[in-house]
Design a protein around this motif. Structure first.
Motif, PDB file in Angstrom:
ATOM      1  N   ILE A  88     -84.136  64.974 -46.064  1.00  0.00           N
ATOM      2  CA  ILE A  88     -83.307  65.230 -46.076  1.00  0.00           C
ATOM      3  C   ILE A  88     -82.760  65.446 -47.334  1.00  0.00           C
ATOM      4  CG2 ILE A  88     -81.212  63.292 -45.502  1.00  0.00           C
ATOM      5  CD1 ILE A  88     -82.977  62.565 -43.656  1.00  0.00           C
ATOM      6  N   ALA A  89     -82.973  65.245 -48.179  1.00  0.00           N
ATOM      7  CA  ALA A  89     -82.317  65.466 -49.505  1.00  0.00           C
ATOM      8  C   ALA A  89     -82.114  66.806 -50.042  1.00  0.00           C
ATOM      9  CB  ALA A  89     -82.607  64.914 -50.110  1.00  0.00           C
ATOM     10  N   THR A  90     -83.317  67.906 -49.965  1.00  0.00           N
ATOM     11  CA  THR A  90     -83.543  69.216 -50.517  1.00  0.00           C
ATOM     12  C   THR A  90     -82.337  69.872 -48.868  1.00  0.00           C
ATOM     13  OG1 THR A  90     -85.846  68.634 -50.645  1.00  0.00           O
ATOM     14  CG2 THR A  90     -85.006  70.623 -50.480  1.00  0.00           C
ATOM     15  N   ARG A 170     -85.861  77.522 -55.688  1.00  0.00           N
ATOM     16  CA  ARG A 170     -85.423  76.590 -56.025  1.00  0.00           C
ATOM     17  C   ARG A 170     -85.990  75.074 -55.796  1.00  0.00           C
ATOM     18  NH1 ARG A 170     -79.330  74.802 -57.307  1.00  0.00           N
ATOM     19  NH2 ARG A 170     -79.671  76.903 -57.504  1.00  0.00           N
ATOM     20  N   ALA A 171     -85.711  74.896 -54.128  1.00  0.00           N
ATOM     21  CA  ALA A 171     -86.399  73.677 -53.751  1.00  0.00           C
ATOM     22  C   ALA A 171     -88.166  74.090 -53.120  1.00  0.00           C
ATOM     23  CB  ALA A 171     -86.129  73.588 -52.117  1.00  0.00           C
ATOM     24  N   ALA A 187     -92.930  73.361 -45.193  1.00  0.00           N
ATOM     25  CA  ALA A 187     -92.780  74.820 -44.812  1.00  0.00           C
ATOM     26  C   ALA A 187     -92.377  73.379 -43.908  1.00  0.00           C
ATOM     27  CB  ALA A 187     -93.595  75.625 -44.366  1.00  0.00           C
ATOM     28  N   ALA A 188     -92.641  72.250 -43.229  1.00  0.00           N
ATOM     29  CA  ALA A 188     -91.776  71.461 -42.812  1.00  0.00           C
ATOM     30  C   ALA A 188     -90.878  71.369 -42.674  1.00  0.00           C
ATOM     31  CB  ALA A 188     -93.306  70.109 -41.931  1.00  0.00           C
ATOM     32  N   MET A 189     -90.454  70.706 -44.415  1.00  0.00           N
ATOM     33  CA  MET A 189     -89.589  69.938 -44.313  1.00  0.00           C
ATOM     34  C   MET A 189     -88.351  71.079 -43.839  1.00  0.00           C
ATOM     35  SD  MET A 189     -90.600  68.205 -47.931  1.00  0.00           S
ATOM     36  CE  MET A 189     -91.350  66.362 -48.567  1.00  0.00           C
ATOM     37  N   MET A 190     -88.194  72.126 -44.610  1.00  0.00           N
ATOM     38  CA  MET A 190     -87.366  72.764 -44.557  1.00  0.00           C
ATOM     39  C   MET A 190     -87.588  74.206 -44.150  1.00  0.00           C
ATOM     40  SD  MET A 190     -88.219  74.281 -48.842  1.00  0.00           S
ATOM     41  CE  MET A 190     -87.013  75.967 -48.599  1.00  0.00           C
ATOM     42  N   VAL A 197     -92.798  80.280 -47.808  1.00  0.00           N
ATOM     43  CA  VAL A 197     -92.594  78.917 -48.638  1.00  0.00           C
ATOM     44  C   VAL A 197     -93.504  79.382 -49.907  1.00  0.00           C
ATOM     45  CG1 VAL A 197     -94.199  77.074 -49.544  1.00  0.00           C
ATOM     46  CG2 VAL A 197     -92.678  76.710 -47.791  1.00  0.00           C
ATOM     47  N   ASN A 198     -94.590  80.005 -49.630  1.00  0.00           N
ATOM     48  CA  ASN A 198     -95.228  80.666 -50.960  1.00  0.00           C
ATOM     49  C   ASN A 198     -94.641  81.704 -51.564  1.00  0.00           C
ATOM     50  OD1 ASN A 198     -97.975  79.608 -50.709  1.00  0.00           O
ATOM     51  ND2 ASN A 198     -98.931  80.640 -48.886  1.00  0.00           N
TER      52      ASN A 198
END
Length: 359
Positions: A88-90, A170-171, A187-190, A197-198
Protein backbone atom coordinates in the motif's frame (compact mmCIF):
# COMPACT_ATOMS: atom_id res chain seq x y z
CA UNK A 1 27.25 -2.97 -2.42
CA UNK A 2 27.54 -5.39 0.45
CA UNK A 3 25.46 -8.53 0.28
CA UNK A 4 23.60 -8.22 3.56
CA UNK A 5 21.28 -11.16 3.04
CA UNK A 6 23.29 -13.66 5.07
CA UNK A 7 21.46 -14.63 8.21
CA UNK A 8 18.40 -12.50 7.43
CA UNK A 9 14.89 -13.82 7.82
CA UNK A 10 11.73 -13.31 5.84
CA UNK A 11 8.86 -11.17 7.04
CA UNK A 12 7.18 -12.57 10.11
CA UNK A 13 3.63 -13.57 9.19
CA UNK A 14 1.15 -12.71 11.94
CA UNK A 15 -1.56 -15.27 12.46
CA UNK A 16 -4.99 -14.45 11.06
CA UNK A 17 -6.48 -14.75 14.51
CA UNK A 18 -4.37 -11.89 15.90
CA UNK A 19 -6.87 -10.22 18.27
CA UNK A 20 -5.98 -6.70 17.13
CA UNK A 21 -6.40 -7.68 13.47
CA UNK A 22 -9.82 -9.13 14.25
CA UNK A 23 -10.79 -5.97 16.16
CA UNK A 24 -9.42 -3.71 13.40
CA UNK A 25 -11.55 -5.53 10.81
CA UNK A 26 -14.54 -4.85 13.04
CA UNK A 27 -13.77 -1.11 12.98
CA UNK A 28 -11.59 -0.66 16.07
CA UNK A 29 -9.19 2.12 15.10
CA UNK A 30 -7.20 1.78 18.32
CA UNK A 31 -6.49 -1.87 17.48
CA UNK A 32 -5.42 -0.85 13.98
CA UNK A 33 -3.09 1.74 15.51
CA UNK A 34 -1.47 -0.94 17.67
CA UNK A 35 -1.00 -3.17 14.61
CA UNK A 36 0.81 -0.58 12.51
CA UNK A 37 2.75 1.21 15.27
CA UNK A 38 5.81 -1.12 15.15
CA UNK A 39 6.08 -0.60 11.37
CA UNK A 40 5.54 3.17 11.10
CA UNK A 41 9.22 4.14 11.17
CA UNK A 42 10.42 1.68 8.56
CA UNK A 43 7.46 2.53 6.32
CA UNK A 44 8.36 6.21 6.67
CA UNK A 45 11.95 5.49 5.62
CA UNK A 46 10.63 3.58 2.61
CA UNK A 47 8.46 6.55 1.62
CA UNK A 48 11.46 8.87 2.00
CA UNK A 49 13.57 6.69 -0.28
CA UNK A 50 10.76 6.68 -2.83
CA UNK A 51 10.10 10.43 -2.70
CA UNK A 52 13.33 12.07 -1.47
CA UNK A 53 11.65 14.33 1.06
CA UNK A 54 10.71 13.94 4.71
CA UNK A 55 7.68 16.18 4.15
CA UNK A 56 6.50 14.09 1.19
CA UNK A 57 7.16 10.92 3.20
CA UNK A 58 4.95 12.27 6.00
CA UNK A 59 2.11 12.88 3.56
CA UNK A 60 2.53 9.55 1.78
CA UNK A 61 2.64 7.54 4.99
CA UNK A 62 -0.46 9.28 6.32
CA UNK A 63 -2.31 8.54 3.08
CA UNK A 64 -1.05 4.94 2.99
CA UNK A 65 -2.22 4.23 6.53
CA UNK A 66 -5.58 5.80 5.74
CA UNK A 67 -5.90 3.50 2.72
CA UNK A 68 -4.87 0.56 4.88
CA UNK A 69 -7.43 1.43 7.55
CA UNK A 70 -10.16 1.64 4.94
CA UNK A 71 -9.11 -1.68 3.44
CA UNK A 72 -8.20 -3.66 6.54
CA UNK A 73 -11.46 -5.59 6.31
CA UNK A 74 -10.19 -7.06 3.04
CA UNK A 75 -6.86 -8.18 4.54
CA UNK A 76 -7.34 -11.90 5.03
CA UNK A 77 -4.31 -12.45 7.22
CA UNK A 78 -2.92 -15.12 4.89
CA UNK A 79 0.06 -12.91 4.08
CA UNK A 80 2.28 -10.77 6.25
CA UNK A 81 0.74 -7.54 7.52
CA UNK A 82 4.11 -5.93 6.88
CA UNK A 83 4.12 -6.98 3.21
CA UNK A 84 0.54 -5.78 2.81
CA UNK A 85 1.43 -2.37 4.28
CA UNK A 86 4.55 -2.08 2.11
CA UNK A 87 2.43 -2.76 -0.96
CA UNK A 88 0.00 0.00 0.00
CA UNK A 89 2.81 2.43 0.88
CA UNK A 90 4.60 1.72 -2.41
CA UNK A 91 1.47 2.29 -4.49
CA UNK A 92 0.75 5.48 -2.55
CA UNK A 93 4.26 6.78 -3.27
CA UNK A 94 3.91 5.87 -6.95
CA UNK A 95 0.68 7.86 -7.08
CA UNK A 96 2.37 10.81 -5.36
CA UNK A 97 5.34 10.65 -7.72
CA UNK A 98 3.08 11.16 -10.73
CA UNK A 99 1.84 14.51 -9.39
CA UNK A 100 5.02 15.89 -7.80
CA UNK A 101 8.27 17.07 -9.28
CA UNK A 102 11.35 14.90 -9.02
CA UNK A 103 13.52 15.82 -6.06
CA UNK A 104 16.91 17.25 -7.06
CA UNK A 105 20.24 18.46 -5.75
CA UNK A 106 22.09 21.45 -7.26
CA UNK A 107 24.37 19.12 -9.25
CA UNK A 108 21.27 17.92 -11.13
CA UNK A 109 20.46 21.42 -12.41
CA UNK A 110 23.64 22.42 -14.20
CA UNK A 111 27.43 22.67 -14.13
CA UNK A 112 29.44 23.82 -11.13
CA UNK A 113 29.78 27.58 -10.63
CA UNK A 114 33.07 29.12 -11.71
CA UNK A 115 32.64 32.18 -9.50
CA UNK A 116 30.87 33.18 -6.32
CA UNK A 117 27.68 35.13 -7.11
CA UNK A 118 27.21 38.47 -5.32
CA UNK A 119 24.08 37.16 -3.60
CA UNK A 120 22.86 33.57 -3.61
CA UNK A 121 19.13 33.38 -4.28
CA UNK A 122 17.03 30.43 -3.16
CA UNK A 123 15.35 28.55 -6.01
CA UNK A 124 11.93 27.99 -4.49
CA UNK A 125 10.49 26.56 -7.71
CA UNK A 126 12.79 23.54 -7.47
CA UNK A 127 11.70 20.44 -5.53
CA UNK A 128 14.85 19.88 -3.50
CA UNK A 129 16.05 16.59 -2.09
CA UNK A 130 16.03 16.79 1.69
CA UNK A 131 18.08 15.16 4.45
CA UNK A 132 16.79 12.35 6.65
CA UNK A 133 17.52 12.40 10.41
CA UNK A 134 19.36 9.35 11.64
CA UNK A 135 17.23 9.32 14.79
CA UNK A 136 14.34 8.20 12.55
CA UNK A 137 16.22 5.46 10.68
CA UNK A 138 15.15 2.00 11.70
CA UNK A 139 16.16 -1.44 10.47
CA UNK A 140 13.34 -3.83 9.73
CA UNK A 141 13.76 -7.49 8.77
CA UNK A 142 15.29 -8.11 5.35
CA UNK A 143 14.48 -10.91 2.94
CA UNK A 144 17.07 -13.23 1.34
CA UNK A 145 17.33 -11.09 -1.82
CA UNK A 146 18.43 -7.88 -0.06
CA UNK A 147 21.72 -6.51 -1.38
CA UNK A 148 21.91 -3.23 0.57
CA UNK A 149 22.28 -2.54 4.23
CA UNK A 150 19.38 -0.43 5.49
CA UNK A 151 21.67 2.49 6.30
CA UNK A 152 23.43 2.24 2.94
CA UNK A 153 20.05 2.57 1.30
CA UNK A 154 19.39 5.97 2.87
CA UNK A 155 22.77 7.54 1.99
CA UNK A 156 22.53 10.78 0.03
CA UNK A 157 24.12 9.43 -3.15
CA UNK A 158 21.76 6.45 -3.23
CA UNK A 159 18.58 8.43 -2.52
CA UNK A 160 19.62 11.08 -5.07
CA UNK A 161 20.21 8.37 -7.68
CA UNK A 162 16.77 6.89 -7.01
CA UNK A 163 15.15 10.19 -7.95
CA UNK A 164 16.42 9.76 -11.54
CA UNK A 165 14.48 6.50 -11.92
CA UNK A 166 10.90 6.13 -13.14
CA UNK A 167 8.58 5.20 -10.31
CA UNK A 168 8.22 1.52 -11.21
CA UNK A 169 12.01 1.06 -11.38
CA UNK A 170 12.48 2.89 -8.10
CA UNK A 171 9.91 0.66 -6.41
CA UNK A 172 11.32 -2.56 -7.85
CA UNK A 173 14.86 -1.73 -6.74
CA UNK A 174 13.83 -0.79 -3.21
CA UNK A 175 11.51 -3.74 -2.70
CA UNK A 176 14.00 -6.29 -4.05
CA UNK A 177 17.51 -4.97 -3.29
CA UNK A 178 16.75 -3.11 -0.06
CA UNK A 179 13.85 -5.00 1.51
CA UNK A 180 14.48 -8.41 -0.02
CA UNK A 181 11.07 -9.25 -1.40
CA UNK A 182 11.01 -11.78 -4.23
CA UNK A 183 10.18 -10.84 -7.82
CA UNK A 184 6.88 -12.73 -7.51
CA UNK A 185 5.98 -10.85 -4.32
CA UNK A 186 6.82 -7.51 -5.93
CA UNK A 187 4.76 -8.34 -9.03
CA UNK A 188 1.79 -9.02 -6.75
CA UNK A 189 2.40 -5.81 -4.78
CA UNK A 190 2.58 -3.69 -7.93
CA UNK A 191 -0.11 -5.61 -9.85
CA UNK A 192 2.22 -6.41 -12.74
CA UNK A 193 4.12 -9.35 -14.22
CA UNK A 194 7.37 -10.87 -13.03
CA UNK A 195 8.83 -10.07 -16.46
CA UNK A 196 8.07 -6.38 -15.93
CA UNK A 197 9.61 -6.46 -12.47
CA UNK A 198 12.80 -8.12 -13.72
CA UNK A 199 13.09 -5.58 -16.53
CA UNK A 200 12.54 -2.63 -14.18
CA UNK A 201 15.03 -4.05 -11.71
CA UNK A 202 17.76 -4.52 -14.33
CA UNK A 203 17.35 -0.98 -15.67
CA UNK A 204 17.31 0.51 -12.18
CA UNK A 205 20.49 -1.28 -11.18
CA UNK A 206 22.32 0.03 -14.25
CA UNK A 207 21.30 3.61 -13.54
CA UNK A 208 22.19 3.44 -9.85
CA UNK A 209 25.57 1.85 -10.60
CA UNK A 210 26.41 4.85 -12.81
CA UNK A 211 25.56 7.38 -10.10
CA UNK A 212 26.55 5.80 -6.79
CA UNK A 213 30.22 5.38 -5.80
CA UNK A 214 31.31 1.75 -5.42
CA UNK A 215 32.37 2.31 -1.81
CA UNK A 216 29.40 3.19 0.38
CA UNK A 217 29.60 5.62 3.26
CA UNK A 218 28.94 2.75 5.66
CA UNK A 219 32.03 0.95 4.38
CA UNK A 220 34.08 4.14 4.64
CA UNK A 221 32.89 4.84 8.17
CA UNK A 222 33.80 1.34 9.30
CA UNK A 223 37.30 1.74 7.82
CA UNK A 224 37.83 5.14 9.44
CA UNK A 225 36.64 4.06 12.87
CA UNK A 226 34.74 6.05 15.46
CA UNK A 227 37.72 7.90 16.94
CA UNK A 228 39.09 9.19 13.63
CA UNK A 229 35.61 10.10 12.46
CA UNK A 230 34.96 12.08 15.63
CA UNK A 231 38.23 13.97 15.21
CA UNK A 232 37.49 14.75 11.57
CA UNK A 233 33.98 16.08 12.26
CA UNK A 234 35.24 18.09 15.23
CA UNK A 235 38.01 19.62 13.10
CA UNK A 236 35.53 20.47 10.33
CA UNK A 237 33.20 22.25 12.75
CA UNK A 238 36.11 24.01 14.50
CA UNK A 239 37.38 25.40 11.19
CA UNK A 240 34.03 27.15 10.77
CA UNK A 241 33.93 28.45 14.32
CA UNK A 242 37.49 29.84 13.97
CA UNK A 243 36.76 30.95 10.37
CA UNK A 244 39.99 29.18 9.40
CA UNK A 245 40.07 28.48 5.66
CA UNK A 246 43.44 26.71 5.78
CA UNK A 247 42.22 24.30 8.45
CA UNK A 248 39.10 23.59 6.41
CA UNK A 249 41.01 23.00 3.17
CA UNK A 250 43.34 20.56 4.95
CA UNK A 251 40.35 18.26 5.51
CA UNK A 252 39.11 18.23 1.92
CA UNK A 253 39.70 15.94 -1.04
CA UNK A 254 41.10 17.45 -4.24
CA UNK A 255 37.80 16.89 -6.08
CA UNK A 256 35.55 18.00 -3.21
CA UNK A 257 32.12 19.41 -4.02
CA UNK A 258 29.98 21.82 -2.01
CA UNK A 259 26.29 22.45 -2.56
CA UNK A 260 23.71 24.35 -0.52
CA UNK A 261 20.09 23.60 -1.47
CA UNK A 262 17.90 25.65 -1.92
CA UNK A 263 20.71 27.65 -3.58
CA UNK A 264 21.35 26.46 -7.12
CA UNK A 265 25.08 27.22 -7.15
CA UNK A 266 27.51 24.47 -6.33
CA UNK A 267 31.29 24.28 -6.38
CA UNK A 268 33.65 21.54 -7.52
CA UNK A 269 37.36 21.13 -6.82
CA UNK A 270 39.58 22.29 -4.00
CA UNK A 271 40.34 25.72 -5.48
CA UNK A 272 36.71 26.61 -6.18
CA UNK A 273 35.54 25.39 -2.77
CA UNK A 274 38.37 27.27 -1.02
CA UNK A 275 37.50 30.47 -2.91
CA UNK A 276 33.85 30.14 -1.93
CA UNK A 277 34.72 29.41 1.70
CA UNK A 278 37.08 32.41 1.81
CA UNK A 279 34.57 34.80 0.28
CA UNK A 280 31.33 33.74 1.95
CA UNK A 281 30.96 31.44 4.99
CA UNK A 282 34.40 32.04 6.50
CA UNK A 283 34.81 35.56 5.14
CA UNK A 284 31.49 37.40 5.20
CA UNK A 285 29.60 35.53 7.90
CA UNK A 286 30.24 37.07 11.34
CA UNK A 287 30.19 34.11 13.73
CA UNK A 288 29.48 30.38 13.71
CA UNK A 289 28.46 27.84 16.31
CA UNK A 290 27.87 24.14 15.69
CA UNK A 291 26.44 20.92 17.04
CA UNK A 292 27.34 17.43 15.79
CA UNK A 293 24.53 15.36 14.34
CA UNK A 294 24.03 12.72 11.67
CA UNK A 295 21.85 12.38 8.60
CA UNK A 296 21.26 9.73 5.94
CA UNK A 297 23.62 7.39 7.76
CA UNK A 298 26.43 9.97 7.38
CA UNK A 299 28.19 12.39 9.74
CA UNK A 300 26.70 15.88 9.79
CA UNK A 301 27.10 19.21 11.54
CA UNK A 302 24.32 21.63 12.45
CA UNK A 303 25.65 25.15 11.90
CA UNK A 304 24.31 28.27 13.59
CA UNK A 305 25.00 31.81 12.37
CA UNK A 306 25.19 34.90 14.60
CA UNK A 307 26.06 38.60 14.41
CA UNK A 308 28.89 38.22 16.90
CA UNK A 309 30.44 35.61 19.18
CA UNK A 310 28.32 36.46 22.21
CA UNK A 311 24.91 36.88 20.62
CA UNK A 312 22.21 34.44 19.59
CA UNK A 313 23.15 32.11 16.75
CA UNK A 314 20.26 30.91 14.60
CA UNK A 315 20.06 27.66 12.68
CA UNK A 316 21.59 28.04 9.20
CA UNK A 317 22.14 24.54 7.83
CA UNK A 318 22.31 20.85 8.51
CA UNK A 319 25.54 20.07 6.66
CA UNK A 320 26.02 16.44 5.63
CA UNK A 321 29.55 15.19 4.98
CA UNK A 322 30.41 12.58 2.38
CA UNK A 323 33.79 10.99 3.07
CA UNK A 324 36.39 9.24 0.98
CA UNK A 325 39.03 7.72 3.18
CA UNK A 326 39.84 10.33 5.83
CA UNK A 327 38.99 13.31 3.59
CA UNK A 328 35.73 15.16 3.02
CA UNK A 329 34.74 14.56 -0.61
CA UNK A 330 31.30 16.15 -0.49
CA UNK A 331 29.67 18.91 1.56
CA UNK A 332 25.90 19.25 1.28
CA UNK A 333 24.53 22.11 3.37
CA UNK A 334 20.76 21.87 3.64
CA UNK A 335 19.92 25.49 4.42
CA UNK A 336 16.88 26.41 6.51
CA UNK A 337 15.63 26.29 10.07
CA UNK A 338 12.89 23.80 9.15
CA UNK A 339 15.53 21.05 9.01
CA UNK A 340 16.48 21.73 12.64
CA UNK A 341 12.96 20.92 13.79
CA UNK A 342 13.05 17.63 11.88
CA UNK A 343 16.36 16.72 13.50
CA UNK A 344 15.15 17.60 17.02
CA UNK A 345 17.85 20.28 17.16
CA UNK A 346 17.48 23.69 18.82
CA UNK A 347 16.70 26.37 16.24
CA UNK A 348 19.01 28.81 18.02
CA UNK A 349 21.86 28.78 20.52
CA UNK A 350 23.58 31.50 22.51
CA UNK A 351 22.50 34.94 23.73
CA UNK A 352 19.97 37.54 22.69
CA UNK A 353 21.19 39.37 19.56
CA UNK A 354 19.63 39.18 16.10
CA UNK A 355 20.43 36.60 13.46
CA UNK A 356 23.57 37.09 11.40
CA UNK A 357 23.49 37.39 7.64
CA UNK A 358 25.81 35.87 5.10
CA UNK A 359 26.22 37.71 1.81
Amino acid sequence: MNDSSSGRTRDPSPAAEDPDLVRARAGDDAAFGRLVAPLRRELHVHCYRMLGSVHDADDALQEALLRAWRGVGRHTGRGSLRSWLYAIATRTCLDAATTRRRRALPVDLGPASDRVPPDGVARTEVAWLGPYPDIAITTGPLGPHARYEQREAVELAFVAALQHLPGNQRAALLLFDVLGYSVAEIAAMMDTSTTSVNSALARARRMVAERVPPATQQQTLREIGDDRLRRLVTAFAAAFERRDVDALVALLAEDVTWSMPPLAQWYAGLDAVADFATEVPLGSCPSWRSLPTSANGQPAVAFYLGEDRTGTHHGWSVTVLTLRGDRVAGITSFVGEDHFVRFALPVSVGGETAVGRCS
